[in-house]
Design an enzyme around this catalytic site. Sequence first.
Site, mmCIF file in Angstrom:
data_model
loop_
_atom_site.group_PDB
_atom_site.id
_atom_site.type_symbol
_atom_site.label_atom_id
_atom_site.label_comp_id
_atom_site.label_asym_id
_atom_site.label_seq_id
_atom_site.Cartn_x
_atom_site.Cartn_y
_atom_site.Cartn_z
ATOM 1 N N HIS A 138 58.714 67.719 78.513
ATOM 2 C CA HIS A 138 59.873 67.545 79.395
ATOM 3 C C HIS A 138 61.092 68.061 78.649
ATOM 4 O O HIS A 138 61.569 67.432 77.708
ATOM 5 C CB HIS A 138 59.991 66.036 79.719
ATOM 6 N N MET A 162 65.225 66.563 73.801
ATOM 7 C CA MET A 162 66.635 66.383 74.209
ATOM 8 C C MET A 162 67.532 67.139 73.236
ATOM 9 O O MET A 162 67.361 67.017 72.026
ATOM 10 C CB MET A 162 67.000 64.899 74.175
ATOM 11 N N SER A 173 54.999 58.215 76.986
ATOM 12 C CA SER A 173 56.038 59.042 76.368
ATOM 13 C C SER A 173 56.128 58.742 74.878
ATOM 14 O O SER A 173 56.358 57.604 74.472
ATOM 15 C CB SER A 173 57.389 58.760 77.022
ATOM 16 N N ASP A 230 59.345 64.285 75.121
ATOM 17 C CA ASP A 230 60.729 64.380 75.595
ATOM 18 C C ASP A 230 61.608 65.126 74.604
ATOM 19 O O ASP A 230 61.946 64.596 73.547
ATOM 20 C CB ASP A 230 61.300 62.972 75.795
ATOM 21 N N HIS A 289 53.365 62.619 76.971
ATOM 22 C CA HIS A 289 54.650 63.127 77.478
ATOM 23 C C HIS A 289 55.591 63.308 76.288
ATOM 24 O O HIS A 289 55.776 62.383 75.486
ATOM 25 C CB HIS A 289 55.212 62.125 78.481
ATOM 26 N N ASP A 313 59.357 59.416 86.065
ATOM 27 C CA ASP A 313 59.707 59.198 84.655
ATOM 28 C C ASP A 313 60.989 58.392 84.539
ATOM 29 O O ASP A 313 62.042 58.808 85.027
ATOM 30 C CB ASP A 313 59.885 60.578 83.986
ATOM 31 N N MET A 343 63.056 62.074 88.284
ATOM 32 C CA MET A 343 63.664 61.247 87.235
ATOM 33 C C MET A 343 64.171 59.960 87.882
ATOM 34 O O MET A 343 64.998 59.996 88.792
ATOM 35 C CB MET A 343 64.840 61.985 86.573
ATOM 36 N N MET A 373 64.715 68.581 78.247
ATOM 37 C CA MET A 373 66.065 68.182 78.646
ATOM 38 C C MET A 373 67.032 68.995 77.807
ATOM 39 O O MET A 373 67.745 68.472 76.937
ATOM 40 C CB MET A 373 66.239 66.668 78.438
HETATM 41 O O1 LIG Z 1 62.634 61.459 79.952
HETATM 42 C C1 LIG Z 1 62.834 60.367 79.493
HETATM 43 C C2 LIG Z 1 64.218 59.867 79.263
HETATM 44 O O2 LIG Z 1 65.112 60.860 79.560
HETATM 45 C C3 LIG Z 1 61.663 59.498 79.085
HETATM 46 O O3 LIG Z 1 60.455 60.171 79.372
HETATM 47 C C4 LIG Z 1 61.668 58.151 79.757
HETATM 48 O O4 LIG Z 1 62.873 57.529 79.702
HETATM 49 C C5 LIG Z 1 60.552 57.279 79.219
HETATM 50 O O5 LIG Z 1 61.034 56.121 78.669
HETATM 51 P P1 LIG Z 1 60.916 54.673 79.377
HETATM 52 O O6 LIG Z 1 59.544 54.581 79.979
HETATM 53 O O7 LIG Z 1 61.126 53.749 78.237
HETATM 54 O O8 LIG Z 1 61.991 54.621 80.438
HETATM 55 FE FE LIG Z 2 60.645 62.360 80.063
#
Ligand SMILES: O=C(CO)[C@H](O)[C@H](O)COP(=O)(O)O
Ligand SMILES: [Fe+2]
Length: 224
Positions: free
Chosen positions: A72, A43, A16, A41, A39, A181, A143, A74
């Site tokens: 991803h 948000m 990520s 993310d 990946h 994830d 998740m 969010m």
């Molecule tokens: O979607 C996510 C958080 O919402 C990230 O992809 C995920 O948290 C990755 O971080 P880590 O491996 O440090 O937990």
């Molecule tokens: Fe993610």
Amino acid sequence: MTADAAAPRPVKLAPSLLACDFSRLGDELRAIEGADWAHVDVMDGSFVPNISFGLPILAAARRASPLFMDVHLMVDRPERYLRDFADAGADGLTVHVEATPHIHRTVQQIRELGKRAGVTLNPGTPLEAVRPVLADVDLVLVMSVNPGFGGQKFIPASLERIRTLRRWLDELDSPAELQVDGGVTSQNARAMVHAGATCLVAGSAVYGEGGAQAGLERFREALK
Ligand SMILES: O=C(CO)[C@H](O)[C@H](O)COP(=O)(O)O
Ligand SMILES: [Fe+2]
């Protein structure tokens, strides 16, 4: 046959970018070229209580790397932005079932854009919420933390959720990826694969100690 006893499936690693050094995005992407996917993310500060980055950063990552961009989303009502993310370089788009009243239509829209369609759900959402679209998606994401932040602790109940989704996908004979994830590390990666996961997202466990190449190596060793 249980998922644990089934023939091993190839496992994809998807570091990520949330955990990388954004001031060196090109270098950080080159450091994970041995991985399978990147990946990304996104948000929005509404669906989740944090804002990460959006279209310009995805476009910059796309220019800097040939890796599959696994986005991803969010964000609330992700259907509003699918074309923009596709145009910015997404290869796969994963949407939250809680973020839209039209999950089936949203999945269809992703497919119509020629992108791989993924569906996901928060740890507190019953798995039944994704069941109606399981036959229509290329990826299901479990998740294993509450979305919004990197570096959180893996929620142990996620393992049982992976097993259940593995069973449902197998019943459908679905080739969809089963992705996990949140809080994924080289120490717990094997347990997820044994539960039936085929794609592991990891941010802090890849980009943390020793840099991304060392992080990837730890995962490769753990999954041997
Ligand atoms: O979607 C996510 C958080 O919402 C990230 O992809 C995920 O948290 C990755 O971080 P880590 O491996 O440090 O937990
Ligand atoms: Fe993610």
